[in-house]
Design a protein around this motif. Structure first.
Motif, PDB file in Angstrom:
ATOM      1  N   GLN A 275      38.967  47.400  40.456  1.00  0.00           N
ATOM      2  CA  GLN A 275      37.750  46.599  40.021  1.00  0.00           C
ATOM      3  C   GLN A 275      36.979  47.921  39.091  1.00  0.00           C
ATOM      4  O   GLN A 275      36.408  47.588  38.049  1.00  0.00           O
ATOM      5  CB  GLN A 275      36.708  46.175  41.056  1.00  0.00           C
ATOM      6  N   ARG A 276      37.059  49.146  39.297  1.00  0.00           N
ATOM      7  CA  ARG A 276      36.641  50.204  38.780  1.00  0.00           C
ATOM      8  C   ARG A 276      37.200  50.409  37.349  1.00  0.00           C
ATOM      9  O   ARG A 276      36.643  50.521  36.323  1.00  0.00           O
ATOM     10  CB  ARG A 276      36.483  51.562  39.437  1.00  0.00           C
ATOM     11  N   ILE A 277      38.647  50.389  37.480  1.00  0.00           N
ATOM     12  CA  ILE A 277      39.374  50.510  36.193  1.00  0.00           C
ATOM     13  C   ILE A 277      39.127  49.157  35.284  1.00  0.00           C
ATOM     14  O   ILE A 277      38.968  49.494  34.138  1.00  0.00           O
ATOM     15  CB  ILE A 277      41.092  50.554  36.595  1.00  0.00           C
ATOM     16  N   ASN A 278      39.096  48.145  35.753  1.00  0.00           N
ATOM     17  CA  ASN A 278      38.707  46.893  34.980  1.00  0.00           C
ATOM     18  C   ASN A 278      37.469  46.958  34.382  1.00  0.00           C
ATOM     19  O   ASN A 278      37.369  46.772  32.842  1.00  0.00           O
ATOM     20  CB  ASN A 278      38.692  45.769  36.027  1.00  0.00           C
ATOM     21  N   GLN A 279      36.384  47.590  34.909  1.00  0.00           N
ATOM     22  CA  GLN A 279      35.277  47.867  34.326  1.00  0.00           C
ATOM     23  C   GLN A 279      35.115  48.786  33.187  1.00  0.00           C
ATOM     24  O   GLN A 279      34.687  48.562  32.103  1.00  0.00           O
ATOM     25  CB  GLN A 279      34.008  48.197  35.319  1.00  0.00           C
ATOM     26  N   THR A 280      36.139  49.750  33.518  1.00  0.00           N
ATOM     27  CA  THR A 280      36.292  50.740  32.521  1.00  0.00           C
ATOM     28  C   THR A 280      36.977  50.160  31.184  1.00  0.00           C
ATOM     29  O   THR A 280      36.520  50.367  29.962  1.00  0.00           O
ATOM     30  CB  THR A 280      36.883  52.004  33.130  1.00  0.00           C
ATOM     31  N   ILE A 281      37.806  49.745  31.563  1.00  0.00           N
ATOM     32  CA  ILE A 281      39.003  49.002  30.418  1.00  0.00           C
ATOM     33  C   ILE A 281      38.332  48.088  29.376  1.00  0.00           C
ATOM     34  O   ILE A 281      38.196  47.914  28.340  1.00  0.00           O
ATOM     35  CB  ILE A 281      40.247  48.509  30.921  1.00  0.00           C
ATOM     36  N   THR A 282      37.286  47.338  29.939  1.00  0.00           N
ATOM     37  CA  THR A 282      36.773  46.002  29.401  1.00  0.00           C
ATOM     38  C   THR A 282      35.676  46.852  28.574  1.00  0.00           C
ATOM     39  O   THR A 282      35.346  45.976  27.537  1.00  0.00           O
ATOM     40  CB  THR A 282      36.176  45.114  30.158  1.00  0.00           C
ATOM     41  N   ARG A 297      45.632  47.786  31.207  1.00  0.00           N
ATOM     42  CA  ARG A 297      45.155  46.650  30.806  1.00  0.00           C
ATOM     43  C   ARG A 297      44.362  45.922  31.979  1.00  0.00           C
ATOM     44  O   ARG A 297      44.690  45.925  33.180  1.00  0.00           O
ATOM     45  CB  ARG A 297      46.318  45.535  30.624  1.00  0.00           C
ATOM     46  N   PRO A 298      43.238  45.147  31.792  1.00  0.00           N
ATOM     47  CA  PRO A 298      42.517  44.456  32.659  1.00  0.00           C
ATOM     48  C   PRO A 298      43.364  43.595  33.576  1.00  0.00           C
ATOM     49  O   PRO A 298      44.070  42.758  33.029  1.00  0.00           O
ATOM     50  CB  PRO A 298      41.322  43.895  31.881  1.00  0.00           C
ATOM     51  N   VAL A 299      42.995  43.746  35.021  1.00  0.00           N
ATOM     52  CA  VAL A 299      43.957  42.704  35.923  1.00  0.00           C
ATOM     53  C   VAL A 299      42.807  41.870  36.653  1.00  0.00           C
ATOM     54  O   VAL A 299      42.133  42.660  37.284  1.00  0.00           O
ATOM     55  CB  VAL A 299      44.788  43.447  36.784  1.00  0.00           C
ATOM     56  N   ARG A 300      43.092  40.704  36.398  1.00  0.00           N
ATOM     57  CA  ARG A 300      41.829  39.549  37.271  1.00  0.00           C
ATOM     58  C   ARG A 300      42.300  39.725  38.480  1.00  0.00           C
ATOM     59  O   ARG A 300      43.559  39.631  38.958  1.00  0.00           O
ATOM     60  CB  ARG A 300      41.963  38.504  36.445  1.00  0.00           C
ATOM     61  N   SER A 301      41.411  39.565  39.433  1.00  0.00           N
ATOM     62  CA  SER A 301      41.797  39.368  40.922  1.00  0.00           C
ATOM     63  C   SER A 301      40.965  38.446  41.488  1.00  0.00           C
ATOM     64  O   SER A 301      39.797  38.233  41.100  1.00  0.00           O
ATOM     65  CB  SER A 301      41.705  40.766  41.450  1.00  0.00           C
ATOM     66  N   LEU A 302      41.435  37.782  42.633  1.00  0.00           N
ATOM     67  CA  LEU A 302      40.911  37.115  43.450  1.00  0.00           C
ATOM     68  C   LEU A 302      41.307  37.335  45.198  1.00  0.00           C
ATOM     69  O   LEU A 302      42.577  37.583  45.350  1.00  0.00           O
ATOM     70  CB  LEU A 302      41.080  35.518  43.444  1.00  0.00           C
ATOM     71  N   VAL A 303      40.571  37.927  45.906  1.00  0.00           N
ATOM     72  CA  VAL A 303      40.638  38.490  47.245  1.00  0.00           C
ATOM     73  C   VAL A 303      40.337  37.264  48.401  1.00  0.00           C
ATOM     74  O   VAL A 303      39.081  36.968  48.290  1.00  0.00           O
ATOM     75  CB  VAL A 303      40.161  39.698  47.370  1.00  0.00           C
TER      76      VAL A 303
END
Length: 377
Positions: A275-282, A297-303
């Motif tokens: 989630q932190r990497i996604n925030q940085t990348i976007t 690359r951003p990776v969408r996730s559902l947990v």
């Protein structure tokens, strides 16, 4: 391949993996075409590897695969997974006692607390890995990954069978290794330390894949996933107040705490990291990332994870275990609420597995809109 970049990640947890089946039943119900596999990339670890392999081997009929899993887990007995008869338990106990008292004479330590030969027989009846080539060739599956931990090297190895354009990978203490997957890979991935025996693969003995798996989501990303559905086996966030205790912890509490650190903690940490990497990348424009040579690359996730404490549920159903297993667990303090964590990993009995299936279904339906959005329904 349509929806090629969607991945399913099934984590470990022994009998707790029944929860995953409830989630998959809900997914099947939500799909417009339940026969079509919505997860071309499937990654499994420990007991989750067994569920993952079942889905992958029957990837051309998702509904049939889920129904097969549900039938097995709804009718589960401990004797289907390990020797739970009095003779088997007594032999195992005598072996361990002898090793502790006379190890200097025997010079051979016991391999495991329980004999999981019944699990091998169960897998041989229900799985045919020869199907993997067919479902990969016809586009129903892109990749299957099963992770195990090497006892000699300490490496976390993700053995995968996949489309020809997937490349192996290597990171610190973790590898992706192209292989012809077999039941031995499943037994290795699900070999809970001390409880089930290690399995020899290639050059060393391997045990439960959750050990040393610092990045459970990583195999799916290396296989090309752009979005991942993660089904956990424990609560990934728990804001309960810390409790006081003046009683020394039982062996079951210590063992349950250790297993939780193996099966649950690394997943929660990896989700936060992603989630932190996604925030940085976007925050970085795609063209700037490309020009700078940033491969991320951003990776969408559902947990989806249990909304209730599974160890508490296990404590309520612990008496469903055969008396010989109860006697063994009672000796280490596992037959009460405080020791329920250890029991939850070994409670392969109908009342518990059915309760987890129902909970998984309910938790998913409670987040129906999120799941439909993820599946692009």
């Amino acid at each position: 391949m349509a929806n090629r970049r969607a991945a399913l990640i099934l984590t470990g947890g022994g009998a707790r993996a029944a929860y995953q089946v409830g989630v998959l039943l809900a997914v099947r119900e939500l799909l417009p075409d339940p026969t079509r596999n919505p997860f071309p990339i499937i990654c499994g670890t420990s007991a989750g590897a067994i569920n993952a392999a079942t889905l992958a081997c029957h990837a051309d009929n998702f509904r049939g695969a889920v129904e097969s899993l549900a039938s097995v887990w709804r009718n589960m007995h401990a004797g289907h997974i390990y020797r739970a008869d009095p003779l088997g338990i007594a032999a195992s106990g005598a072996h361990w006692l002898g090793a502790l008292m006379l190890g200097w004479v025997l010079r051979r330590s016991p391999r495991s607390l329980l004999d999981n030969e019944p699990l091998r027989q169960l897998l041989e009846r229900h799985l045919d890995f020869r199907n993997l080539d067919r479902v990969i060739a016809n586009g129903s599956l892109y990749a299957l990954s099963l992770t195990a931990s090497g006892y000699t090297s300490g490496h976390s190895v993700s053995f995968f069978q996949a489309h020809s354009d997937v490349e192996v990978w290597q990171r610190t203490q973790r590898f992706g290794c192209r292989s012809r997957l077999t039941i031995d890979h499943l037994l290795a991935s699900s070999a809970i330390p001390f409880v089930f025996p290690a399995v020899h693969l290639n050059r060393e003995y391997f045990g439960d894949g959750s050990m040393r798996q610092l990045a459970p989501i990583s195999p799916a990303i290396h296989l090309g996933a752009e979005k991942v559905l993660v089904i956990g086996a424990g609560r990934t966030s728990d804001k309960a107040q810390r409790q006081r205790s003046s009683t020394y912890p039982t062996l079951a509490q210590i063992a349950g705490h250790s297993l939780a650190s193996i099966f649950l903690d690394s997943l929660a940490v990896d989700i936060e990291r992603m989630q932190r990497i996604n925030q940085t990348i976007t925050a970085i424009p795609p063209e700037m990332r490309e020009s700078a040579g940033i491969p991320l690359r951003p990776v969408r996730s559902l947990v989806i994870s249990p909304s209730e404490h599974l160890d508490y549920i296990a404590a309520r159903h612990a008496r469903a275990l055969p008396w010989s297993v109860r006697a063994l667990l009672r000796g280490v303090g596992a037959m009460n609420r405080q020791g329920g964590a250890l029991t939850s990993y070994l409670l392969f009995e109908q009342p518990f597995t059915r309760a987890l299936i129902d909970l998984g279904y309910k938790d998913t339906m409670d987040r129906k809109s999120e799941m439909e959005d993820f599946l692009e329904i």
